[in-house]
Write an enzyme that holds these catalytic residues in place. Sequence first.
Site, short mmCIF file in Angstrom:
data_model
loop_
_atom_site.label_atom_id
_atom_site.label_comp_id
_atom_site.label_asym_id
_atom_site.label_seq_id
_atom_site.Cartn_x
_atom_site.Cartn_y
_atom_site.Cartn_z
N SER A 60 -90.76 -19.79 61.80
CA SER A 60 -89.60 -20.28 61.05
C SER A 60 -89.72 -20.01 59.54
CB SER A 60 -89.35 -21.77 61.31
OG SER A 60 -89.12 -21.98 62.70
N ASN A 113 -89.79 -9.33 63.10
CA ASN A 113 -89.92 -9.21 64.56
C ASN A 113 -88.56 -9.46 65.20
OD1 ASN A 113 -90.69 -9.21 67.20
ND2 ASN A 113 -92.00 -11.03 67.08
N GLU A 130 -95.39 -15.09 72.60
CA GLU A 130 -94.41 -14.88 73.67
C GLU A 130 -94.93 -13.87 74.70
OE1 GLU A 130 -91.03 -14.03 71.17
OE2 GLU A 130 -91.06 -16.10 70.47
N HIS A 146 -98.53 -11.50 70.35
CA HIS A 146 -97.53 -12.54 70.07
C HIS A 146 -97.58 -13.60 71.16
CE1 HIS A 146 -93.83 -14.61 69.28
NE2 HIS A 146 -93.80 -14.02 68.09
N GLY A 151 -89.43 -20.18 66.11
CA GLY A 151 -88.05 -20.31 66.57
C GLY A 151 -87.54 -21.73 66.64
N LYS A 192 -87.84 -9.07 68.19
CA LYS A 192 -88.02 -9.56 69.56
C LYS A 192 -87.07 -8.81 70.50
CE LYS A 192 -89.75 -13.85 67.75
NZ LYS A 192 -90.00 -15.26 67.95
N GLU A 197 -99.52 -17.71 63.67
CA GLU A 197 -98.21 -18.24 64.02
C GLU A 197 -98.37 -19.47 64.92
OE1 GLU A 197 -94.96 -15.09 63.87
OE2 GLU A 197 -96.04 -14.68 65.71
#
Length: 348
Positions: free
Chosen positions: A216, A10, A96, A94, A176, A12, A170
């Site tokens: 991560s 990904n 985010e 996701h 991250g 991003k 996730e």
Amino acid sequence: MPRRPIVGGNWKCNPEDPAKLDELVANINACDTSECDVYVCPSTLHVGMVFQSFTNGAKVAPQNCNFKGCGAFTGEMAAEQMMSMGMEWCLIGHSERRGEFGLPTPAESSELLATKMQYLLDTGLKCILAIGEPLPVREQGVEAVLAHCVEQLKPCLPYLDADKVVIAYEPVWSIGTGVTASPAQAQETHKLIREWLAKEKSPELAAAIRIQYGGSANAKNAAELSACEDVDGFLVGGASLKPEFAEIVATIAKVKSSANAAAPADQPAVAEPASEEDAQAARLSKLANEMAQEKLEERARLEAAATVAPVAVPVSSAPPPCELEKTMTSPRLAAVETPTKSSSCSIL
Ligand code: PGA
């Protein structure tokens, strides 16, 4: 039937400079896809620039889609456009985009994501659905984690199909941050999700659907996480921008093929014995699974002993992440105590 591993990169909202795309594409093209599916999620601006650049069977999966098709939908990407460009996959859900990272815009709800999933599948695309809990939920213990994941999965239940959907678990607190879920945490959560799917949908679907771990994931922790029985792959953010992405793919392909070769105890011995290296990988994989199981049993004992409240498993007191990066880049985790490195997990 063993599940074929699947690893996604990904990107991003990266890279800033399109001149860097060649390097990133090369990282994906360096992956051996013979025993592992690979997909990559380029940024919306770059997806059209790179979608024909992959030479090893790696698939392109945009990071979002609409659910209305083409037309007057400013800023959107239509599933029909993806189909016309020859794409097969799309990532949705996701954290985010759900709003976990403080987006000032409305979050995408689980219901909206189910609409998107249905639209993608009806249009002929396949779908990666990301789910996962934020830190305060993890701190309440694994039952709260499962409840959170169930809330995210439930609206999608009618559309789940093991050939067309991959679930990416996730944990938000690990995205991250350099803090990876420990193999025991990942295995426990994946297993609980699979058990829930078996109950609510069907045992066949639960056994066949692939569940990736994301948060991560990197070349250092890939072996231990790959050894978890219910981890079928990774959704990789930061490390997918680096050459180590190919190592992650190679690691899970190797661990899973060794585990599959070693798995059925009553299987007749293969005529050609595996190489010493393969046999070693299989032994380590078995050992990691046993260790994860022991941790789960220990947790169950602790929970049984607690009379007042269930034992919460905050990140700081859970079985420590095996490959904790020293640098935590997220201010959201500044309050999280740094666990000590577990030597017992350093098996590879
Ligand atoms: P990370 O991101 O690997 O950088 O934690 C994973 C993801 O957000 O998909």
